[in-house]
Design a protein around this motif. Structure first.
Motif: not given
Length: 402
Positions: A221-236
């Protein structure tokens, strides 16, 4: 309230308010739990009085991750980070106590693992295991004016164990049941479980690290979206699982190795993330996150089918069912939990929320080290040899007095 300074180490167990502190392999911050621990006939009784989470400041998290993943880091940087983390833990405990108008008598601090090698490897001609947690205990003792129990892992490792997992002592104390099997799944940076057969003693408990939980997803998530984590699994949730990639990664020998076993960032750090990215090729970023999430679910399901199910069947013939109780940050990832349900519910498992047992998911590991500190103070062993592989029960940790 009793104070440890008024009691001799190893004296008759007494009720104490204990602050437990945990910072896990995700390196995202600090969890503090204030727990009232009272002696019981069969096992201590725990009551959670307060809990608070503190995210690491960005520069501190970067320093921690650099210490974990770097091939080389200066002695000066290691020393500075070790002492800085001691100050951070002290600040977090003090704030939690003040906000809740509580006092503590004892502190158990796990520290930040920067290296963990549970399997012996030859070094300077001798096979050895080693583990290292940062956070100077003397800083905490001086700032809080309380005795500190720290360095929980080395004693188990010196006795031939993996020094992991150590949470099973809490799992057994809080969740053992006469007629229900219980699986306690922690979903932190690394996924680990404790399987407690119905009606069994602690010696029949099976516990081990199953593989990655949030660590790989967070890094991607940090590498691809510059976010610390996938909140609630929304990206997955938006992605499609690349099953050939999952299948390729599942061939790793770790998953087939029998417990006891442990793993960490040494196996699932930058090198592993690079491997997953290479296998994924030109796939969409969302598909890569979905694939990493599915890998966590598949490694856990594989561990259940291969090791846990046979163990429970052998050791709990009178069981009326199996409860699966998840904790840790991954328990808030709805996509991961859905993937786990799809794999485990057909095997007869009933999912339950840890909150139903009076313990927030985020507080569990911190509460575990409060319990371990209480046991150490009273000169009682805290490891579960069937979980860690140690040759015997040992008293964990070192005590730093005021």
């Amino acid at each position: 309230m009793p104070h440890p300074r008024n009691a001799r180490v190893g004296s008759e167990p007494q009720p104490l308010n204990v602050a437990g502190v945990m910072s896990g392999t995700s390196a995202d911050g600090v969890d503090v739990a204030i727990v009232r621990i009272t002696p019981g006939k069969a096992a201590p009784k725990l009551k959670l009085l307060a809990h608070k989470s503190f995210p690491y400041a960005k520069p501190l998290r970067s320093a921690v991750l650099a210490a974990m993943d770097a091939q080389s880091i200066s002695a000066a940087e290691m020393a500075r980070l070790h002492w800085r983390l001691g100050e951070v833990y002290a600040e977090c405990i003090a704030e939690t106590l003040a906000e809740n108008k509580l006092k503590a008598s004892l502190v158990g601090v796990h520290g930040q693992t920067v290296y963990h090698q549970g399997v012996p490897e030859k070094y300077l001609g001798t096979p050895l295991r080693c583990t290292w947690q940062f956070g100077e205990a003397s800083c905490l003792a001086e700032r809080l004016r309380l005795p500190i129990v720290s360095d929980f892992r080395p004693a188990d490792m010196a006795a031939g164990g993996h020094a992991a997992p150590l949470v099973p002592m809490l799992d057994y104390t809080l969740f053992a049941h006469a007629k229900r099997n219980r699986i306690l799944q922690n979903l932190g940076g690394i996924a680990n479980l404790s399987a407690i057969p119905a009606g069994s003693d602690a010696g029949k408990l099976l516990a081990f690290d199953t593989g990655p939980a949030n660590m790989v997803v967070d890094a991607l998530m940090q590498r691809l979206f510059q976010k610390k984590y996938d909140r609630n699994g929304a990206t997955a949730k938006r992605g499609i699982v690349l099953q050939p990639v999952v299948n390729a990664l599942m061939r790793d020998a770790y998953y087939a190795a029998a417990p006891p076993k442990s793993t960490g960032r040494e196996q699932y750090g930058i090198v592993f993330v690079d491997k997953l990215m290479k296998l994924a090729g030109k796939a969409r970023s969302e598909d890569i996150i979905a694939t990493a999430t599915a890998l966590t679910a598949e490694t856990i399901a594989h561990a259940y089918r291969t090791f846990v199910w046979p163990h429970l069947g052998t050791n709990a013939p009178l069981a009326t069912g199996t409860d699966y109780i998840a904790a840790g940050g991954g328990a808030k990832n709805a996509t991961l939990m859905r993937m786990l349900r799809e794999r485990l519910e057909p095997l007869g498992i009933t999912f339950a929320a840890i909150e139903d047992f009076g313990l927030p998911a985020e507080a569990k590991e911190a509460a575990a080290f409060a319990l371990l500190a209480w046991l150490t103070w009273h000169h009682l062993p805290g490891n579960v040899p069937s979980a860690t592989g140690a040759s015997r029960p040992v008293i964990l940790g070192r005590i730093t007095h005021v």
